[in-house]
Design an enzyme around this catalytic site. Sequence first.
Site, PDB file in Angstrom:
ATOM      1  N   ARG A   1       0.902  -1.176   0.180  1.00 54.45           N
ATOM      2  CA  ARG A   1      -0.066   0.090   0.085  1.00 54.45           C
ATOM      3  C   ARG A   1       0.902   1.338   0.017  1.00 54.45           C
ATOM      4  NH1 ARG A   1      -3.401  -2.485   4.855  1.00 54.45           N
ATOM      5  NH2 ARG A   1      -1.717  -3.740   4.908  1.00 54.45           N
TER       6      ARG A   1
ATOM      7  N   GLY B   1      -7.861  -4.950  12.213  1.00 54.77           N
ATOM      8  CA  GLY B   1      -8.841  -6.243  12.866  1.00 54.77           C
ATOM      9  C   GLY B   1      -9.694  -5.768  13.824  1.00 54.77           C
TER      10      GLY B   1
ATOM     11  N   ALA C   1      34.812  41.761   7.076  1.00 57.37           N
ATOM     12  CA  ALA C   1      33.621  41.320   6.021  1.00 57.37           C
ATOM     13  C   ALA C   1      34.253  41.018   4.587  1.00 57.37           C
ATOM     14  CB  ALA C   1      32.714  42.701   5.885  1.00 57.37           C
TER      15      ALA C   1
ATOM     16  N   TYR D   1      34.001  33.245   4.275  1.00 59.49           N
ATOM     17  CA  TYR D   1      34.094  31.847   4.345  1.00 59.49           C
ATOM     18  C   TYR D   1      35.571  31.465   5.058  1.00 59.49           C
ATOM     19  CZ  TYR D   1      35.352  27.021   2.911  1.00 59.49           C
ATOM     20  OH  TYR D   1      35.744  25.648   3.044  1.00 59.49           O
TER      21      TYR D   1
END
Length: 458
Positions: free
Chosen positions: A19, A141, A381, A367
């Site tokens: 299913r 069930g 910066a 970075y």
Amino acid sequence: MPNMRPLTVVILAAGAGKRLKSSLAKVCHKLAGEPLIKHVIRTVQKLNPVSISIVVGHKKEQVINECKEFPVSIVEQKQQQGTAHAANVAIEGLTKDSRVLILFGDVPLISFATLEKFLEMSSSFNLGLILANKDDPAGYGRVIRDQDNNISAIVEQKDANELQLKIQEIFTGILCIGVEKFKKWYPELSNDNAQGEYYLPDLVYAALKENESIASFTVKNEFEIEGINTRLQLASSEKKYQKVLAEKFMEEGVTFLDYEHVYFRGDVEIGKDCLVDFNVLIDNTVIEDNVTIGANCVIKNSSIKSGTIIEPNTYIDGSTIAENCQIGPFARTRPGTILHADVKIGNFVEIKNSEIHPNSKINHLSYIGDTLVMENVNIGAGTITCNFDGANKHKTEIHENAFIGSGTQLVAPVKIGRNSTIGAGSTITKDVPDNELAITRTSQKIVANWQRPKKMRK
Ligand code: UD1
Ligand code: MG
């Protein structure tokens, strides 16, 4: 004494999971970031059973792969002939004096507390069932009771008549049975039913034939017994479970500004007085007390110590973050990032495999990769550590109190000395000694009487 019987556990995970319409085995689908089967194994481990057997079959390699970190035995059901058939494959090898707790790999959220109570109350019975009442019992069930309210059968959805389909009391799939009785009753089961399978709940008939009384335990928390058969059930269980986890954290002293929009995966711990804004994902991470997490953050495989503030839209992965740091907004720390106390990482900064010592600041657009940054360093910066030469990665070291001017490239391997200053716009390719200024900028020229070009007329 029946209740002295050693406990063994069998988890059924051999079914095809049709299913779900998936090439991934059903029990390998994830709930809160963990495969379904792992949830079940972790929970039953806490019961300290003598053994745990996993019945595999369909896509068995995938299932075995998820189980390999656990001390479990793997049993193969070569043909999927139903849940009782699957249980038999594992129980065949068990000693008669034990009792066995049988669970389904696709009922992942059953709790330790429920299992413990169930095993206790059913300890002197040869058959015990965990039941629940569901507003929508579809797919489960149904429990049939006689005039005296005793269980007389469990009828599968596909075999049920219209009246039976209306019954809201269901079988959760979890049962406990004496091994000796299972071995006796299993050959009596028939596969004369809608699916042509040997059904585990049919053990009820065999037990009743022998006038055995059946223990039953009703679970109150519906989410615990959700069976996952479809993508919709997977999604709805995920949603309910996330709410349960959020509630647990709130009880432990965490504030969520919108607890329906926070998400937890894997092992997560969050300390007291943490404040978490909306739309935050926390995955396999330990967070200490008094941490603030802004909106739209993803935090995975990391640890964060108390007092740290993560500003909105920050992505933290594989990072170890000490006390009172400030990170973001819009920052990204990648695996191998270690931030010591009082470090500041600002917007559009990416850090990878680098250690930043206390009080250092990298506030904007930089970075930093494969770098050691010592205390009180200020990185301006637009600073880039050029750590990759196209073939290999190299290291950068920046020592105490260094000041890196904006727009600098540090071409690794390179070492920047203590108290040194790098002039803005420099490309540093050689080590810089302590206490010195390094600058590689070309000197500024003034071109007298220079005119801007004028647009030509046609
Ligand atoms: C089953 C129960 C149902 C119960 C429901 C609870 C039976 C016949 N039905 O229905 O009464 O209400 O779970 O969620 O037991 N499996 C095998 N081998 C097989 C067949 C199944 O290992 O040959 C495993 C599956 O991988 C799964 C579990 O048994 O983990 C249950 O099978 P599934 O097909 O999902 O049964 P349900 O239709 O959900
Ligand atoms: Mg199922």
